[in-house]
Design a protein around this motif. Structure first.
Motif, short mmCIF file in Angstrom:
data_model
loop_
_atom_site.label_atom_id
_atom_site.label_comp_id
_atom_site.label_asym_id
_atom_site.label_seq_id
_atom_site.Cartn_x
_atom_site.Cartn_y
_atom_site.Cartn_z
N ASP A 116 0.41 -2.94 -4.16
CA ASP A 116 0.33 -3.49 -2.80
C ASP A 116 -0.26 -4.89 -2.88
O ASP A 116 -1.46 -5.08 -2.94
CB ASP A 116 -0.55 -2.59 -1.92
CG ASP A 116 -0.61 -3.09 -0.47
OD1 ASP A 116 0.09 -4.07 -0.14
OD2 ASP A 116 -1.35 -2.48 0.33
N THR A 117 0.64 -5.88 -2.88
CA THR A 117 0.18 -7.27 -2.98
C THR A 117 -0.24 -7.84 -1.64
O THR A 117 -0.99 -8.81 -1.58
CB THR A 117 1.31 -8.16 -3.54
OG1 THR A 117 2.44 -8.11 -2.66
CG2 THR A 117 1.72 -7.71 -4.94
N GLN A 118 0.25 -7.25 -0.53
CA GLN A 118 0.12 -7.88 0.78
C GLN A 118 -1.07 -7.40 1.61
O GLN A 118 -1.25 -7.87 2.72
CB GLN A 118 1.40 -7.68 1.58
CG GLN A 118 2.64 -8.27 0.90
CD GLN A 118 2.45 -9.71 0.52
OE1 GLN A 118 2.36 -10.03 -0.66
NE2 GLN A 118 2.35 -10.60 1.50
N GLU A 157 -6.93 -2.55 -8.47
CA GLU A 157 -6.38 -2.17 -7.17
C GLU A 157 -7.15 -0.95 -6.65
O GLU A 157 -7.27 0.05 -7.35
CB GLU A 157 -4.89 -1.85 -7.31
CG GLU A 157 -4.14 -1.79 -6.01
CD GLU A 157 -2.62 -1.80 -6.23
OE1 GLU A 157 -2.21 -1.71 -7.40
OE2 GLU A 157 -1.87 -1.89 -5.24
N VAL A 158 -7.68 -1.04 -5.44
CA VAL A 158 -8.57 -0.02 -4.90
C VAL A 158 -7.98 0.57 -3.62
O VAL A 158 -7.75 -0.17 -2.65
CB VAL A 158 -9.96 -0.63 -4.59
CG1 VAL A 158 -10.90 0.45 -4.07
CG2 VAL A 158 -10.53 -1.30 -5.83
N PRO A 159 -7.73 1.87 -3.56
CA PRO A 159 -7.22 2.49 -2.33
C PRO A 159 -8.23 2.36 -1.19
O PRO A 159 -9.42 2.61 -1.37
CB PRO A 159 -7.03 3.96 -2.72
CG PRO A 159 -6.96 3.96 -4.21
CD PRO A 159 -7.85 2.85 -4.67
N SER A 211 -5.76 -1.64 -1.42
CA SER A 211 -4.37 -1.18 -1.57
C SER A 211 -4.06 -0.07 -0.57
O SER A 211 -4.87 0.83 -0.36
CB SER A 211 -4.14 -0.67 -3.00
OG SER A 211 -2.85 -0.11 -3.12
N ARG A 212 -2.86 -0.16 0.01
CA ARG A 212 -2.37 0.88 0.90
C ARG A 212 -1.27 1.70 0.25
O ARG A 212 -0.57 2.48 0.92
CB ARG A 212 -1.82 0.24 2.18
CG ARG A 212 -2.84 -0.63 2.92
CD ARG A 212 -2.16 -1.63 3.83
NE ARG A 212 -1.35 -2.58 3.07
CZ ARG A 212 -0.65 -3.58 3.61
NH1 ARG A 212 -0.70 -3.80 4.91
NH2 ARG A 212 0.08 -4.38 2.85
N ALA A 213 -1.11 1.53 -1.07
CA ALA A 213 -0.02 2.21 -1.77
C ALA A 213 -0.11 3.72 -1.64
O ALA A 213 0.92 4.42 -1.59
CB ALA A 213 -0.01 1.81 -3.24
N HIS A 214 -1.32 4.25 -1.57
CA HIS A 214 -1.49 5.70 -1.47
C HIS A 214 -1.06 6.24 -0.11
O HIS A 214 -0.96 7.46 0.08
CB HIS A 214 -2.96 6.07 -1.72
CG HIS A 214 -3.90 5.51 -0.70
ND1 HIS A 214 -4.13 4.16 -0.56
CD2 HIS A 214 -4.67 6.11 0.24
CE1 HIS A 214 -5.00 3.94 0.42
NE2 HIS A 214 -5.35 5.12 0.92
#
Length: 331
Positions: free
Chosen positions: A229-231, A273-275, A191-194
């Motif tokens: 972040d699904t993508q 989900e893993v940063p 995940s790139r959400a962070h």
């Protein structure tokens, strides 16, 4: 005044509208994914000219990890990614690993370059699969997943945007999900959400960020908003999860990640989900405007087909759906 003609006209228009929408859904829905006989074989260091038959996901695992790399005209960006991947693989010699390069109809010699890496790196098994036609990233990933040998399977982009060492973060997450799980069904997604508030995202264009937030809003409406972040093209699956999900995949375009995660939710497969670390790499083939519109269309097609029961998935089966049976026997 007689209301019957008005009511009849309204009902007729409603029937016409519904029929038109259903016809449009059938028209825009993708056809069954076809796998040609040549795509069921691979080349490698020991057999560069004579392709060897591939295994299938129903077969028992024979390696610890399969790394699935979808490629399309990636001679410029793939080398850096392969070098970092191979370096990390060699740092964990007790883990038996294979790399599957899925050349999705490239015209720049991507498959030949991958084969050169296979010849030069004797310690790592690299298998090169060439698809006859470009089917999209989702089609390439699906093909690799269905023909890999790993107990765990990682999809990773060819551009090297994700730091490959972060595989160990996903591996640890999968260990946690797999603990006490008798079916060994689990997924860990990078995940790139962070990074949303960081320079890597803030400096992107206004249009790109606007489309990103709009996309996330649509995902929440469609039922996959639980994944921020699904993508991100860095996802790790157990073999059992792959057996349940990928034979049921229909979309081969950029939005296939959403379908995979939606299928996981429908099958009640745990996802963590893993940063991870990520940096943008030049040369992306994604057109922000046209591909965003295509993603929106495909999202609507995906949800409509599931809601209407045209696309089905059974929660307690790993059998191949009929479309895959067609694919396996084609040509």
């Amino acid at each position: 005044m007689d209301q019957a003609p008005v009511l009849y006209a309204f009902v007729s228009f409603l029937v016409f509208l519904i029929s038109s929408l259903y016809a449009a859904l059938i028209f825009w829905s993708p056809q069954s994914i076809i796998t040609y006989s040549s795509e069921k074989k691979y080349r490698c260091r020991t057999s560069p000219n004579k392709p060897i038959p591939l295994p299938y996901i129903d077969d028992p695992a024979t390696v610890d990890l399969s790394i699935i790399v979808p490629t399309y005209n990636e001679t410029k960006r793939m080398p850096r990614m392969l070098e970092s991947t191979i370096k990390h693989i060699l740092s964990i010699p007790e883990r038996k690993t294979e790399i599957l390069i899925i050349d999705d109809g490239s015209a720049d010699g991507t498959a030949d370059l991958a084969l050169e890496y296979a010849k030069e790196n004797l310690e790592v098994e690299i298998r090169v699969i060439t698809r006859e036609k470009n089917s999209g990233k989702g089609g390439a990933v699906r093909h690799g997943m269905l023909h890999a040998r790993g107990e765990r399977l990682l999809m990773v982009d060819a551009d090297g945007a994700s730091r490959f060492e972060d595989l160990e973060l996903l591996w640890a997450a999968l260990d946690r999900l797999d603990e006490g799980n008798p079916n060994h069904v689990a997924i860990a997604v990078g995940s790139r959400a962070h990074l949303v508030k960081t320079e890597a995202v803030v400096k992107r264009s206004f249009l790109r960020n606007l489309l990103m937030y709009g996309f996330h809003t649509i995902l929440r409406v469609l039922g996959v908003g639980h994944i921020r972040d699904t993508q991100c093209g860095f996802k790790l699956f157990t073999r059992t999860a792959v057996q349940q999900i990928f034979p049921c995949q229909h979309l081969t375009t950029w939005i296939f990640d959403v379908e995979v995660l939606l299928l996981a939710k429908m099958l009640r497969i745990p996802v963590e989900e893993v940063p991870i670390e990520w940096h943008e790499v030049a040369g992306s083939k994604l057109n922000v405007v046209t591909d965003s519109l295509q993603m929106l269309r495909d999202l609507l097609i995906l949800r409509a087909n599931h809601l209407l029961g045209r696309w089905k998935v059974s929660q307690n089966t790993v059998k191949i759906v009929p479309s895959e049976l067609i694919s396996r026997t084609s040509m």
